[in-house]
Scaffold this active site. Structure first.
Site, mmCIF file in Angstrom:
data_model
loop_
_atom_site.group_PDB
_atom_site.id
_atom_site.type_symbol
_atom_site.label_atom_id
_atom_site.label_comp_id
_atom_site.label_asym_id
_atom_site.label_seq_id
_atom_site.Cartn_x
_atom_site.Cartn_y
_atom_site.Cartn_z
ATOM 1 N N ASP A 1 0.825 -1.214 0.000
ATOM 2 C CA ASP A 1 0.000 0.000 0.000
ATOM 3 C C ASP A 1 0.861 1.267 0.000
ATOM 4 O O ASP A 1 0.595 2.224 0.732
ATOM 5 C CB ASP A 1 -0.950 0.013 1.199
ATOM 6 C CG ASP A 1 -1.893 -1.170 1.226
ATOM 7 O OD1 ASP A 1 -2.054 -1.823 0.177
ATOM 8 O OD2 ASP A 1 -2.460 -1.457 2.286
ATOM 9 N N ASP B 1 -0.561 -4.331 -3.741
ATOM 10 C CA ASP B 1 -1.553 -3.250 -3.842
ATOM 11 C C ASP B 1 -0.889 -1.890 -3.676
ATOM 12 O O ASP B 1 -1.391 -1.012 -2.966
ATOM 13 C CB ASP B 1 -2.648 -3.421 -2.775
ATOM 14 C CG ASP B 1 -3.337 -4.767 -2.848
ATOM 15 O OD1 ASP B 1 -3.425 -5.335 -3.950
ATOM 16 O OD2 ASP B 1 -3.780 -5.276 -1.788
#
Length: 343
Positions: A160, A181
């Site tokens: 992230d 991600d």
């Protein structure tokens, strides 16, 4: 070298602005073309030694352009640009030597090294880093505001990395690194001429876009980018939201991109609602022979609506670098060349 790099960062910013704004009848929401100059220098030769002090010095409900020039150094700071302080620019001289770093992880909205909560924000030539590593979520940059632009920045973490939360955002010539991600959120963002580098060895995900309904005008658009990393282990995206939207155009895909290309996050229902497209991409990872059938190979006409900055309304808010700076005490206005070439 630093002067050369800041020149090219400024030159790129001016070119982007001219190509997207000057031909439009719309004008930027910037209050003026002159900015208050604040210099951050760890040696004590500037106005402040830390970036936090410089941001704190900006008044609440700010209505002036604020240009915070950050001298080279490693700044170990966890920073927030508050929502009531718009029109701030943070500018380094070169991303390789102007580094903002922190080590924090866990809650996705709390761990960011730099959180941008204010509109009309610009960052130039900075490294923004979270060193939390492989232990879990560790956000380097959180952008939770409208109208934010990043030029020549390096954004580094593992999971992230970039929480591209909401609002309209523009990234130009940035290097974004992570594994899982590492570009996520529900913003409407345009990434142009950026490098996306995957650290994953076996299972990596570039994007987790969070669009929740077909009525939301959000999504991640990548134009003329470059995807690099270890061979074969990284997918282009998976849906954090059921209507996740991600498009890659004219992008080089190395063999780090998996043959399947996309994942449904173990929810086959998402295959009917996501919008994952590729147009005119090239390189060994762009071979669509084994792509999942629910991703799209876009035609020129289908891609046209996405592959320009109009999708984020950039004509109305991207702004050029201030042409003049002013100091608060004494009130003195001087040309940008006087600062960059004499300091």
């Amino acid at each position: 070298m630093a002067v050369t790099h800041i020149f090219f960062a400024v030159f790129a910013l001016v070119l982007v602005y001219k190509s997207d704004v000057c031909s439009s009848t719309h004008v930027s929401s910037s209050p003026t073309d002159a900015a208050v100059l604040i210099v951050v220098d760890q040696s004590g030769k500037g106005h402040y030694r830390t970036i936090r002090e410089a941001i704190n010095a900006v008044p609440s409900k700010n209505s002036e352009l604020i240009y915070i020039s950050i001298k080279p150094g490693i700044y170990r700071e966890k920073l927030v640009v508050p929502a009531d302080k718009p029109f701030i620019t943070l500018s380094g001289t070169d991303a390789s030597n102007t580094i903002i770093t922190w080590n924090d992880g866990g809650r996705i909205f709390d761990s960011a090294t730099l959180s941008v909560m204010a509109s009309d924000f610009v960052a130039i030539a900075l490294t923004i880093q979270n060193t939390f590593g492989m232990r879990g979520k560790g956000i380097a940059l959180r952008v939770s505001a409208d109208k934010a632009a990043f030029y020549g920045c390096r954004i580094l973490s593992y999971q992230d990395t970039l929480l591209d939360d909401y609002g309209r955002h523009y990234y130009y010539n940035c290097y974004i690194e992570g594994a899982t991600d590492f570009i996520c959120g529900n913003a409407a963002s345009f990434f142009e001429s950026c490098q996306l580098h995957s650290l994953a060895k076996a299972f990596g995900i570039l994007t987790a876009q969070h669009r929740n309904s077909p009525s939301e005008n959000t999504g991640f658009i990548f134009l003329g980018c470059n995807i690099t990393g270890s061979p074969g282990g990284t997918d282009l995206g998976r849906p954090w939201g059921p209507y996740s939207r991600v498009i890659f155009g004219n992008t080089f895909m190395s063999n780090t991109v998996s043959p399947e290309g996309w994942r449904d996050w173990d929810d086959p229902r998402a295959q009917r609602t996501v919008y994952y497209g590729e147009y005119n991409c090239y390189g060994p990872g762009a071979n669509r022979a084994k792509r999942v059938g629910w991703s799209r190979e876009l035609s020129h006409d289908q891609s046209a609506q996405f592959l320009n900055r109009d999708i984020i309304g950039a004509r109305s808010w991207l702004r050029p670098l201030p042409t003049h700076f002013k100091k608060r005490r004494p009130q003195h206005v001087f040309d940008v060349k006087d600062y960059f070439w004499k300091n």
